[in-house]
Design a protein around this motif. Sequence first.
Motif, short mmCIF file in Angstrom:
data_model
loop_
_atom_site.label_atom_id
_atom_site.label_comp_id
_atom_site.label_asym_id
_atom_site.label_seq_id
_atom_site.Cartn_x
_atom_site.Cartn_y
_atom_site.Cartn_z
N GLU B 134 1.81 6.77 6.16
CA GLU B 134 0.34 6.68 6.28
C GLU B 134 -0.31 7.97 5.77
O GLU B 134 -1.29 7.94 5.03
N ALA B 135 0.27 9.11 6.18
CA ALA B 135 -0.29 10.40 5.75
C ALA B 135 -0.09 10.58 4.24
O ALA B 135 -0.97 11.10 3.55
N ALA B 136 1.07 10.15 3.75
CA ALA B 136 1.34 10.26 2.31
C ALA B 136 0.32 9.43 1.53
O ALA B 136 -0.21 9.87 0.50
N ALA B 137 0.01 8.23 2.06
CA ALA B 137 -0.98 7.37 1.40
C ALA B 137 -2.33 8.05 1.36
O ALA B 137 -3.06 7.98 0.36
N GLU B 138 -2.66 8.77 2.43
CA GLU B 138 -3.95 9.47 2.48
C GLU B 138 -4.00 10.60 1.45
O GLU B 138 -5.01 10.76 0.75
N VAL B 139 -2.91 11.34 1.35
CA VAL B 139 -2.86 12.44 0.36
C VAL B 139 -3.04 11.87 -1.04
O VAL B 139 -3.76 12.42 -1.88
N LEU B 140 -2.39 10.74 -1.31
CA LEU B 140 -2.39 10.17 -2.67
C LEU B 140 -3.59 9.27 -2.92
O LEU B 140 -3.76 8.77 -4.04
N GLY B 141 -4.39 9.04 -1.89
CA GLY B 141 -5.58 8.19 -2.04
C GLY B 141 -5.24 6.76 -2.41
O GLY B 141 -5.86 6.18 -3.29
N MET B 142 -4.24 6.21 -1.74
CA MET B 142 -3.85 4.82 -2.02
C MET B 142 -3.67 4.07 -0.70
O MET B 142 -3.47 4.69 0.35
N PRO B 143 -3.74 2.72 -0.73
CA PRO B 143 -3.54 1.96 0.50
C PRO B 143 -2.12 2.17 1.04
O PRO B 143 -1.19 2.42 0.26
N VAL B 144 -2.00 2.05 2.36
CA VAL B 144 -0.70 2.28 2.99
C VAL B 144 0.36 1.31 2.46
O VAL B 144 1.51 1.69 2.21
N GLY B 145 -0.05 0.06 2.24
CA GLY B 145 0.89 -0.95 1.73
C GLY B 145 1.46 -0.54 0.37
O GLY B 145 2.66 -0.70 0.11
N THR B 146 0.60 0.00 -0.47
CA THR B 146 1.05 0.44 -1.80
C THR B 146 2.03 1.60 -1.67
O THR B 146 3.06 1.65 -2.34
N ALA B 147 1.69 2.54 -0.78
CA ALA B 147 2.57 3.70 -0.57
C ALA B 147 3.93 3.22 -0.05
O ALA B 147 4.98 3.73 -0.45
N ARG B 148 3.90 2.23 0.84
CA ARG B 148 5.16 1.72 1.40
C ARG B 148 6.02 1.09 0.30
O ARG B 148 7.23 1.26 0.26
N THR B 149 5.36 0.35 -0.60
CA THR B 149 6.09 -0.27 -1.72
C THR B 149 6.72 0.82 -2.61
O THR B 149 7.88 0.73 -2.99
N HIS B 150 5.94 1.84 -2.93
CA HIS B 150 6.47 2.95 -3.75
C HIS B 150 7.64 3.61 -3.04
O HIS B 150 8.64 3.97 -3.66
N TYR B 151 7.51 3.75 -1.73
CA TYR B 151 8.57 4.39 -0.93
C TYR B 151 9.86 3.58 -1.01
O TYR B 151 10.92 4.12 -1.32
N GLN B 152 9.75 2.26 -0.76
CA GLN B 152 10.96 1.41 -0.74
C GLN B 152 11.62 1.36 -2.12
O GLN B 152 12.82 1.54 -2.25
N ARG B 153 10.81 1.11 -3.14
CA ARG B 153 11.35 1.01 -4.51
C ARG B 153 11.91 2.34 -4.98
O ARG B 153 12.96 2.40 -5.61
N GLY B 154 11.16 3.41 -4.67
CA GLY B 154 11.61 4.74 -5.10
C GLY B 154 12.93 5.12 -4.44
O GLY B 154 13.83 5.66 -5.10
N LYS B 155 13.02 4.81 -3.16
CA LYS B 155 14.25 5.14 -2.42
C LYS B 155 15.45 4.39 -3.01
O LYS B 155 16.52 4.96 -3.23
N HIS B 156 15.24 3.12 -3.28
CA HIS B 156 16.31 2.28 -3.83
C HIS B 156 16.76 2.83 -5.20
O HIS B 156 17.96 2.98 -5.46
N ARG B 157 15.77 3.16 -6.02
CA ARG B 157 16.08 3.65 -7.37
C ARG B 157 16.75 5.03 -7.31
O ARG B 157 17.66 5.32 -8.09
N LEU B 158 16.29 5.85 -6.39
CA LEU B 158 16.87 7.20 -6.26
C LEU B 158 18.33 7.11 -5.83
O LEU B 158 19.18 7.81 -6.39
N ARG B 159 18.60 6.26 -4.87
CA ARG B 159 20.00 6.10 -4.41
C ARG B 159 20.87 5.65 -5.57
O ARG B 159 21.97 6.15 -5.76
#
Lengths: 124, 169
Positions: B134-159
């Motif tokens: 939620e805080a990350a979404a606020e820093v980036l000025g994006m909806p929480v749902g979008t930040a969550r999607t970036h988080y999940q996809r990014g984590k998967h890709r990083l692994r």
Amino acid sequence: MSNSWHDDRELGARFATARAVEARRAPSFERVLRGPPRGRRSLWAPALVLAATVVAVGIGIWQAGSRPVSPFEVTVGALGGPTDFLLRTSEPLAFELPDLPLEAEGLDPALEGWFGDTLGRDRL
Amino acid sequence: MTEQTDLRAELEASHEESFAWAVRCCRGDRTDAEDVLHQSYEKVLDGRARFQGRSAFRTWLFGVIRLTAREHARRQWVTGRRIERWWREREPEPEAAAGPDEALTRRLERALAGLSGRQREVLHLVFYQDLTIEAAAEVLGMPVGTARTHYQRGKHRLRKRLGEEGATE
């Protein structure tokens, strides 16, 4: 420092390592607050601007050299003619025009009538 | 004056994290990050950026740093310093002291380089800075749902990328 928000311990550990490394390399707060020393500003940007100016001037000179422009030239359009063919005189056009010897470059035969009436065919 | 002193103390308390975030916002360029952080601190201290208390101080400060980094990048295009930066990036980075931690960090950076900018930012804020999504979404000025999607996809890709790196070494 433990990370309580993420759900991946392995990635968390990797980022924690990166954080520890970065903490050792970060510049001090005082240094950042003071701002970058003037000497660190490189001369790249001014050098690029200077180089671009030199190139632009060079191109300009080259272009001007390939087709010299002088007060001895005038276009037919400027004389009230039907198009912009270039006329070149051997003397400045400040003199009375019909009295000057004239030559036309790339003269279209269709314009001969206009030249004949206005300037005299024998002067072309 | 007291407010100024308080602000300064707050900035100093989160300085290391702020610098790491500035480095991330400047795509790994530490020289630019230092400039951006200096400009951000100046904005905060001279009142051009004013903390309203609507979020945690650090969340707000990270937003200021991110905006300043974007302004800085735009200015670099105009002044031609972007070309200078491109040239600097061509030069091989001096090898840091080759400890195991540094090697792990370089591997992580290489793997992160294959993610989208937004994924990198979200992962950095959550894993490195310990912010909530939620805080990350606020820093980036994006909806929480979008930040969550970036988080999940990014984590998967990083692994996946870390796994590939491990396999090739």
